[in-house]
Design an enzyme around this catalytic site. Sequence first.
Site, PDB file in Angstrom:
ATOM      1  N   TYR A  99      37.364  40.764  34.170  1.00 45.81           N
ATOM      2  CA  TYR A  99      38.693  40.903  33.541  1.00 45.81           C
ATOM      3  C   TYR A  99      38.839  42.305  32.950  1.00 45.81           C
ATOM      4  O   TYR A  99      39.860  42.972  33.138  1.00 45.81           O
ATOM      5  CB  TYR A  99      38.905  39.832  32.455  1.00 45.81           C
ATOM      6  CG  TYR A  99      40.236  40.001  31.764  1.00 45.81           C
ATOM      7  CD1 TYR A  99      41.432  39.729  32.434  1.00 45.81           C
ATOM      8  CD2 TYR A  99      40.321  40.482  30.451  1.00 45.81           C
ATOM      9  CE1 TYR A  99      42.664  39.927  31.818  1.00 45.81           C
ATOM     10  CE2 TYR A  99      41.551  40.684  29.830  1.00 45.81           C
ATOM     11  CZ  TYR A  99      42.716  40.395  30.513  1.00 45.81           C
ATOM     12  OH  TYR A  99      43.938  40.602  29.915  1.00 45.81           O
ATOM     13  N   GLY A 107      45.794  43.402  21.778  1.00 42.00           N
ATOM     14  CA  GLY A 107      44.584  42.623  21.497  1.00 42.00           C
ATOM     15  C   GLY A 107      44.922  41.151  21.664  1.00 42.00           C
ATOM     16  O   GLY A 107      45.715  40.791  22.544  1.00 42.00           O
TER      17      GLY A 107
HETATM   18  P1  NDP Z   1      50.409  33.751  30.024  1.00 41.25           P
HETATM   19  O1  NDP Z   1      49.399  32.947  30.763  1.00 41.25           O
HETATM   20  O2  NDP Z   1      51.179  33.088  28.950  1.00 41.25           O
HETATM   21  O3  NDP Z   1      51.441  34.420  31.048  1.00 41.25           O
HETATM   22  C1  NDP Z   1      51.013  34.993  32.255  1.00 41.25           C
HETATM   23  C2  NDP Z   1      52.213  35.177  33.154  1.00 41.25           C
HETATM   24  O4  NDP Z   1      51.783  35.797  34.371  1.00 41.25           O
HETATM   25  C3  NDP Z   1      52.860  33.861  33.524  1.00 41.25           C
HETATM   26  O5  NDP Z   1      54.266  34.003  33.501  1.00 41.25           O
HETATM   27  C4  NDP Z   1      52.378  33.620  34.942  1.00 41.25           C
HETATM   28  O6  NDP Z   1      53.372  32.892  35.658  1.00 41.25           O
HETATM   29  C5  NDP Z   1      52.299  35.048  35.465  1.00 41.25           C
HETATM   30  N1  NDP Z   1      51.435  35.159  36.635  1.00 41.25           N
HETATM   31  C6  NDP Z   1      50.109  34.905  36.730  1.00 41.25           C
HETATM   32  N2  NDP Z   1      49.706  35.072  37.985  1.00 41.25           N
HETATM   33  C7  NDP Z   1      50.793  35.445  38.715  1.00 41.25           C
HETATM   34  C8  NDP Z   1      51.018  35.754  40.085  1.00 41.25           C
HETATM   35  N3  NDP Z   1      50.030  35.710  40.974  1.00 41.25           N
HETATM   36  N4  NDP Z   1      52.269  36.093  40.472  1.00 41.25           N
HETATM   37  C9  NDP Z   1      53.281  36.137  39.581  1.00 41.25           C
HETATM   38  N5  NDP Z   1      53.140  35.856  38.276  1.00 41.25           N
HETATM   39  C10 NDP Z   1      51.906  35.513  37.855  1.00 41.25           C
HETATM   40  O7  NDP Z   1      49.607  35.005  29.438  1.00 41.25           O
HETATM   41  P2  NDP Z   1      50.103  36.316  28.668  1.00 41.25           P
HETATM   42  O8  NDP Z   1      51.543  36.282  28.432  1.00 41.25           O
HETATM   43  O9  NDP Z   1      49.207  36.497  27.523  1.00 41.25           O
HETATM   44  O10 NDP Z   1      49.728  37.421  29.736  1.00 41.25           O
HETATM   45  C11 NDP Z   1      50.646  38.407  30.184  1.00 41.25           C
HETATM   46  C12 NDP Z   1      49.904  39.710  30.394  1.00 41.25           C
HETATM   47  O11 NDP Z   1      49.376  40.160  29.142  1.00 41.25           O
HETATM   48  C13 NDP Z   1      48.712  39.644  31.351  1.00 41.25           C
HETATM   49  O12 NDP Z   1      48.715  40.797  32.163  1.00 41.25           O
HETATM   50  C14 NDP Z   1      47.510  39.658  30.399  1.00 41.25           C
HETATM   51  O13 NDP Z   1      46.369  40.180  31.017  1.00 41.25           O
HETATM   52  C15 NDP Z   1      48.042  40.558  29.302  1.00 41.25           C
HETATM   53  N6  NDP Z   1      47.364  40.471  28.029  1.00 41.25           N
HETATM   54  C16 NDP Z   1      47.278  39.285  27.357  1.00 41.25           C
HETATM   55  C17 NDP Z   1      46.648  39.231  26.124  1.00 41.25           C
HETATM   56  C18 NDP Z   1      46.466  37.954  25.370  1.00 41.25           C
HETATM   57  O14 NDP Z   1      45.592  37.893  24.479  1.00 41.25           O
HETATM   58  N7  NDP Z   1      47.234  36.913  25.633  1.00 41.25           N
HETATM   59  C19 NDP Z   1      46.117  40.447  25.501  1.00 41.25           C
HETATM   60  C20 NDP Z   1      46.235  41.633  26.295  1.00 41.25           C
HETATM   61  C21 NDP Z   1      46.868  41.639  27.501  1.00 41.25           C
HETATM   62  P3  NDP Z   1      53.110  31.781  36.778  1.00 41.25           P
HETATM   63  O15 NDP Z   1      51.834  31.075  36.412  1.00 41.25           O
HETATM   64  O16 NDP Z   1      54.326  30.944  36.705  1.00 41.25           O
HETATM   65  O17 NDP Z   1      53.015  32.561  38.048  1.00 41.25           O
HETATM   66  C1  8X3 Z   2      43.390  39.908  26.602  1.00 33.70           C
HETATM   67  C2  8X3 Z   2      42.675  40.284  25.360  1.00 33.70           C
HETATM   68  O1  8X3 Z   2      40.355  40.390  24.309  1.00 33.70           O
HETATM   69  O2  8X3 Z   2      41.043  38.290  25.332  1.00 33.70           O
HETATM   70  O3  8X3 Z   2      43.575  40.997  27.439  1.00 33.70           O
HETATM   71  O4  8X3 Z   2      40.464  40.181  26.698  1.00 33.70           O
HETATM   72  S1  8X3 Z   2      41.062  39.765  25.435  1.00 33.70           S
END
Ligand code: NDP
Ligand code: 8X3
Length: 257
Positions: A156, A187
């Site tokens: 990841y 974060g």
């Molecule tokens: P969620 O799981 O709540 O949302 C993820 C979103 O990505 C969903 O809408 C999902 O929709 C979509 N998704 C996943 N795979 C696909 C795909 N193959 N095609 C299209 N859409 C896709 O997580 P977050 O909102 O937290 O994550 C959003 C972003 O933020 C990610 O890039 C994550 O790495 C990043 N992030 C998150 C953090 C956290 O702690 N939550 C911290 C730092 C970064 P569906 O399943 O309907 O396709």
């Molecule tokens: C998501 C934040 O610290 O869970 O990107 O990897 S962490």
Amino acid sequence: MPFSQQTVLVTGASSGIGQACAEAFANAGARLLLCARREDRLSDIARRLREEFGAEILAFPLDVRERSAVEAAFEAFPTEWQDIDVLVNNAGLSRGLEPIQEGSYQDWDEMLDTNVKGLLNISRTLLPKMVARGEGQVINIGSIAGHEVYPGGAVYCASKHAVDAITKGMRLDLNGTGIRVSTVDPGLVNTEFSSVRFHGDTERADSTYLGMTPLFGKDVAETVLWVASRPKHVNAAEILLLPSDQASCGKVHRRES
Ligand code: NDP
Ligand code: 8X3
């Protein structure tokens, strides 16, 4: 309405940060293109945002990993939706937290195909039109995991380090074209992220945020909106957005409950 003349595409808009970005831009008057795989969730979100903000929205199912589907989706847009002003590359996920020697090939493929190649598929499809118009903005959702590595997070973190490298490379390649490239790197954010990481084990997912106050999708969305709201001569290139309780990936202040 600051975004009333703007078309904004948010990938991964069916949940968490992407859903919150959709809401923030709808509230700011933007026309929205929203995609994710779960069509039912997207339709509900789009309906609610139309009702609440009168937003003009085109929501469509898309798996960002499927290159030909990505290309076909954007070719099929009606002309009035072709000019995208802001692309929020948010779709992404983590899977598993096993040490590298026990990691699952399937989990690794899913993370790299979505977080890295999915982001590239969307960007490669849309950037030529932005370049031809001489304007646009790309805001990638990176992570603190693009700055650090933690145990069990090798793949990841590699995917988010790749997002960091791609963001920097995009900024170099697009310099002088009128296109701004930024990354917002959160974060811990309480979304469906941990539940997806632990394959639906919600108890384990909830323990991620135990005794601390994480960020919420809205906090990240407000930052994305701020980045997109800067005047054209300003590029907020990189923002590391942490909960106050988090100092690094592994240093999180947790209170006794
Ligand atoms: P969620 O799981 O709540 O949302 C993820 C979103 O990505 C969903 O809408 C999902 O929709 C979509 N998704 C996943 N795979 C696909 C795909 N193959 N095609 C299209 N859409 C896709 O997580 P977050 O909102 O937290 O994550 C959003 C972003 O933020 C990610 O890039 C994550 O790495 C990043 N992030 C998150 C953090 C956290 O702690 N939550 C911290 C730092 C970064 P569906 O399943 O309907 O396709
Ligand atoms: C998501 C934040 O610290 O869970 O990107 O990897 S962490």
